[in-house]
Write an enzyme that holds these catalytic residues in place. Structure first.
Site, short mmCIF file in Angstrom:
data_model
loop_
_atom_site.label_atom_id
_atom_site.label_comp_id
_atom_site.label_asym_id
_atom_site.label_seq_id
_atom_site.Cartn_x
_atom_site.Cartn_y
_atom_site.Cartn_z
N TYR A 93 -18.80 -70.74 -12.37
CA TYR A 93 -19.97 -71.52 -11.89
C TYR A 93 -19.65 -72.30 -10.73
O TYR A 93 -20.28 -72.53 -9.79
CB TYR A 93 -20.19 -72.60 -12.89
CG TYR A 93 -21.03 -72.05 -14.02
CD1 TYR A 93 -22.47 -71.51 -13.89
CD2 TYR A 93 -20.67 -71.75 -15.35
CE1 TYR A 93 -23.16 -70.91 -14.78
CE2 TYR A 93 -21.63 -71.29 -16.32
CZ TYR A 93 -22.76 -70.78 -15.99
OH TYR A 93 -23.69 -70.25 -16.88
N GLU A 189 -5.34 -57.55 -37.95
CA GLU A 189 -6.43 -57.32 -37.10
C GLU A 189 -7.72 -58.21 -37.23
O GLU A 189 -8.19 -58.77 -36.46
CB GLU A 189 -6.96 -56.04 -36.98
CG GLU A 189 -8.25 -55.53 -36.16
CD GLU A 189 -8.69 -54.20 -36.15
OE1 GLU A 189 -7.72 -53.16 -36.47
OE2 GLU A 189 -9.68 -53.56 -35.91
#
Lengths: 361, 553
Positions: A93, A189
């Protein structure tokens, strides 16, 4: 450390400035960021740069990227000087102020940031840039201690005190301290599996630290686990799905680092980690429900067998990949639920812990 | 009760009059609707005038006037400075269907069958009841003759209403005046467009046109050179059909079949004649008037099986690449023009030449399908584009490789005008209305070859243009990003803002070192000297969809 980076940035800018005054096209030199430019350092156990570089000379075609790289370096300089930080999204930005040199999409600014990082061979945190995503979650036999920078007071996070939530690994882990009586670390995981193990206090019985990676572990998560491995001398086991993504993208990145940021792998990997499952062997042994391999899985296996220096060094991994290819199947962690929701707690993990032969390097 | 079926039927059987024939085949002759009737009539008259002038080595000057008589009635006047028509032929030429000089010989001309102008006379007479008014004069020393003519629809013979000598302000020439029902439109299929395209493709002719709105357009001739006069040639055996062969046998004054073959056809010598006759099992000295239908059929078969030298191609008079380009420039402000004139080729024993022209870019609309201009023997074809062999050839050409867009089985997209011309002693049309070229593989192939050759030139132009555009883009790139590089260096090294000018200059030098000067490619629209703005606006401006077939008579 920051002073050093600042100096590096200024040297780089100065080189470019001098070249321009000499009317010679300035160049940016950076290591090539790909698997083809890493070698597997077997002794220390991680991927390091193979020494291929790419040179970006200022031409009409590179003028825009050149301008953006310098703008980003300048932003970094300001961040370091004012002791501030910007997330990757924020940096994107900020670029909106750069007129025609602004980034159109965040992937563009991420790529230039990766370039700068590789060019200076530093970690992006040293440049003042932070990733958007947070690290993994921790629960179990560990107390994480941080110091309040304003009061100097120590704040302790006892990770046995969570009922359902967890401690989140921050993006900067270098200053954290630990207290632990754990015997092992299990990196998981999926958040779902992590929740199950926390809920049933799996860590208590086995004196474990549980870490939810939520897919490919972030740099902070890798560094956090590395410190547990090095400083607390704890064995690390990795528990993923039985598929090429779980093995090559998650486990391999945690253990030896990535091809994309090889210049920093040295610190952001856990060479002593072992793979716990799910293996191709497990799929047969526990007759787990499976899904067929997707095209992208097959491509990943072929690519791994052909190009991944880590796989090329480990015949046991080659065997696993070939076996999976032959079975044309993959199995998820949750598939263990076929034998009862808590089969993983009562049978699978204890069997794994007690049978080093079932681990993979 | 005793009458047989045959007798019953016999009561109904009678000779079909030409009027009935016309009524039933109107669409084949180009009189489908009022709008087309007006155009067809003018087309037939103008074609005849141009043909007559060229045959007599006269630079054509043709006056065309269309007057709105209200209630869908129009008066059409076409006057030329041609050789004129001898007095006794005037009634036959204008008031007898299928009477003409062109049917019996083969040479490149606009009209072919001799059906045209008399069909218009008949149409006028059927729709308004008014006779055709003709004036013709053949020389300064002879009077001009005025005729008022009808066609006797039962006998197909001229009916002379009035006949007198009149004043005529031309030494020689012909004037025809017809009143007929019609409707006048503007647009792509208008009289305006037809005359404009005719003027473009016939730069040696002057056409003065007054439309129903009393606007006058003068298409002045651009050259004093008449096109090469096409020789007339005898038919080639491979171009003949059984009906025509039998008609030729009936009309020939030669005694034996061998003499007939050798004298009535081109490229037939003693050897070829013998070979044909042997294959047909006919004795060479068989009397011509003894030839039976069966023998004629065998002869036809034998001709097909015999290898005969290709016809001579001097009967063809192409327009030429230069004139095609000049014609395109007159009407279209483009940035690139090219034209290709193919060497003569043969279809079914008829020699023909294909020519194409391309105009690209400039003021041609970018987001539309290609505009196609079709011509046959210098006559513009305005209708039936979809049914034309030219269109098929254009669609079958891969324009993508020449830098244009093209979806499957359609015309290329982009700022392009494609002109295709066929010159031949016998142009094969799909119908008597002469609106579309028939799909002979030889013709389609020749058009494709010509388009490919022109296309390659276009492709190389477009590529060159792209290179230049990329180069200019890169240069603007440099201009855009140099200040950003300078500014960030100043910020990074905390240099004085005044360094910026120096840095900008140095950077510009570095980046432009290896870049030479850019040459502009293509023509600038305003530089086309030949372009005629008033002309370009005629016709094409407002488009009428071809599918609209309203106002049926």
């Amino acid at each position: 450390m920051e002073k050093n980076t600042l100096k590096q940035i200024q040297n780089l800018a100065n080189d470019i400035y001098k070249k321009i005054l000499e009317e010679k096209p300035p160049e940016l030199v950076m290591p090539l960021r790909s698997l083809s430019n890493v070698v597997y350092n077997e002794k220390d156990g991680y991927f390091e740069l193979a020494g291929k570089y790419k040179k970006r000379t200022l031409t009409a075609n590179t003028a825009k990227t050149f301008a953006q790289t310098l703008r980003l370096l300048d932003l970094s300089k300001e961040l370091i000087k004012t002791n501030d930080i910007a997330t990757k999204r924020e940096a994107y930005y900020v670029s909106k102020n750069w007129g025609e040199a602004r980034f159109k999409e965040q992937p563009e600014s991420d790529a230039v940031m990766d370039d700068v990082e590789a060019m200076l061979e530093v970690n992006r945190e040293q440049l003042g840039f932070l990733p958007e995503e947070k690290g993994g979650d921790i629960a179990g036999e560990i107390t994480v201690i941080e110091t309040d920078p304003e009061t100097g007071e120590e704040i302790k996070h006892d990770c046995t005190k969570f009922v359902s939530g967890a401690y989140s690994i921050p993006s900067q882990v270098e200053d954290l301290k630990f207290e632990t009586k754990a015997n092992l670390v299990i990196a998981i995981e999926t958040a779902g599996m992590f929740q199950r193990l926390v809920k049933h206090k799996f860590w208590k019985k086995h004196k474990a630290i549980l870490i939810s990676m939520g897919g490919v572990p972030t740099r902070a998560t890798r560094r956090f686990i590395r410190r547990l491995s090095d400083e607390m001398k704890l064995p690390v086991y990795v528990f993923t799905d039985g598929d090429p993504y779980g093995w090559l993208n998650i486990y391999r990145t945690l253990k030896v680092g990535s091809g994309n940021a090889a210049h920093i792998n040295k610190y952001f990997c856990v060479p002593k980690a072992k793979f716990f499952g799910i293996t191709a062997q497990d799929i047969e042994k526990y007759s787990l429900p499976t899904h067929p391999l997707k095209d992208v899985d097959i491509k990943r296996i072929q690519d791994g067998l052909k190009n991944d220096p880590f796989v090329l060094k480990h015949t046991s991994w080659q065997k696993e990949l070939k076996k999976l290819m032959k079975m044309k199947k993959r199995a998820e962690q949750q598939a263990l639920a076929k034998h009862g929701l808590n089969f993983v707690i009562s049978d699978y993990l204890p069997e794994k812990i007690n049978d080093p032969k079932s681990w993979l390097p | 009760m005793a009458t047989s079926k045959a007798e019953e039927l016999a009561k109904k059987q009678r000779e079909i009059s030409v009027a009935e024939f016309f009524e039933k085949n109107r669409h084949l002759l180009g009189f489908d609707n009022k709008r087309k009737a007006l155009l067809t009539t003018i087309k037939e008259a103008v074609d005849n005038s141009l043909d007559a002038c060229e045959e007599a080595d006269i630079l054509p000057e043709i006056m065309v006037e269309v007057i709105d008589m209200k209630n869908d009635r129009f008066r059409i006047i076409v006057e030329d400075n041609g050789p004129g028509i001898v007095k006794k032929q005037i009634p036959n030429i204008f008031a007898k269907l299928l009477y003409g000089s062109k049917f019996h010989k083969l040479s490149q001309s606009r009209g072919q069958q001799g059906i045209g102008i008399s069909a218009s006379v008949l149409y006028a007479q059927l729709t308004t009841g008014k006779p055709a008014r003709i004036i013709s004069r053949i020389s300064k020393n002879k009077p001009a003759h005025y005729y008022e003519l009808y066609i006797d629809t039962k006998t197909n013979n001229p009916k002379i209403v009035k006949e007198e000598e009149v004043e005529f302000d031309k030494d020689h020439g012909t004037r025809i005046e017809l009143d007929l029902e019609g409707s006048y439109v503007k647009g792509a299929q208008s009289i305006d467009e037809y005359l404009k395209e005719t003027a473009i493709i016939n730069p040696h002719a002057t056409i003065i046109y007054t439309n129903p709105k009393a606007e006058q357009f003068i298409f002045a001739r651009a050259t004093d050179k008449l096109p090469k006069k096409p020789k007339s040639i005898k038919p080639h055996p491979h171009g003949i059909e059984l009906g025509m062969l039998m008609k030729m046998i009936q009309n020939s004054y030669h005694k034996t079949i061998k003499a007939f073959l050798m004298n009535e056809f081109s490229r037939v010598g003693t050897n070829t004649a013998n070979e044909i006759l042997e294959k047909a099992r006919i004795l060479p000295n068989t009397k011509l008037n003894n030839i039976t239908r069966e023998e004629a059929e065998r002869l036809m078969k034998a001709i097909k099986e015999t290898k005969i030298q290709a016809p001579s191609t001097d009967a063809i008079s192409p327009i030429g690449e230069e004139l095609i380009i000049r014609g395109l420039k007159k009407e279209i402000r483009a940035e690139f023009y090219t034209a290709v004139s193919r060497p003569p080729s043969i279809y079914r024993g008829n020699p023909f030449v294909i020519e194409v022209g391309l105009a690209y870019g400039g003021e041609i609309p970018k987001d539309k399908s290609a505009t196609i201009l079709r011509f046959a023997n210098r006559v513009p074809l305005l209708y039936q584009q979809g049914a034309c062999a030219f269109t098929e050839s254009i669609i079958k050409t891969n324009w993508k490789s020449y830098g244009l867009q093209q979806s499957n089985k359609s015309l290329p997209q982009g700022p392009i005008v494609i002109l295709v011309h066929i010159a031949s002693v016998w142009v094969p049309f799909t119908s008597e209305a002469k609106e579309a070229i028939a799909h002979y593989p030889e013709i389609i192939k020749e058009v494709k070859l010509a388009l490919q050759e022109a296309g390659r030139q276009l492709g190389s132009y477009i590529r060159k243009k792209t290179r230049v555009r990329d180069e200019l883009k890169k240069r603007s790139y440099i201009e855009t990003y140099i200040p950003h590089i300078s500014q960030s260096l100043i910020d990074l090294l905390e240099l004085d803002e005044s360094t910026k000018i120096l840095l900008n200059e140095k950077l510009k030098k570095i980046l432009e070192q290896k870049r030479g000067k850019v040459k502009e490619v293509g023509l600038k629209a305003e530089d086309i000297e030949e372009y005629d703005e008033t002309l370009a606006k005629i016709g094409r401006g407002e488009t009428v969809e071809e599918t609209i077939e309203e106002d049926e008579i």
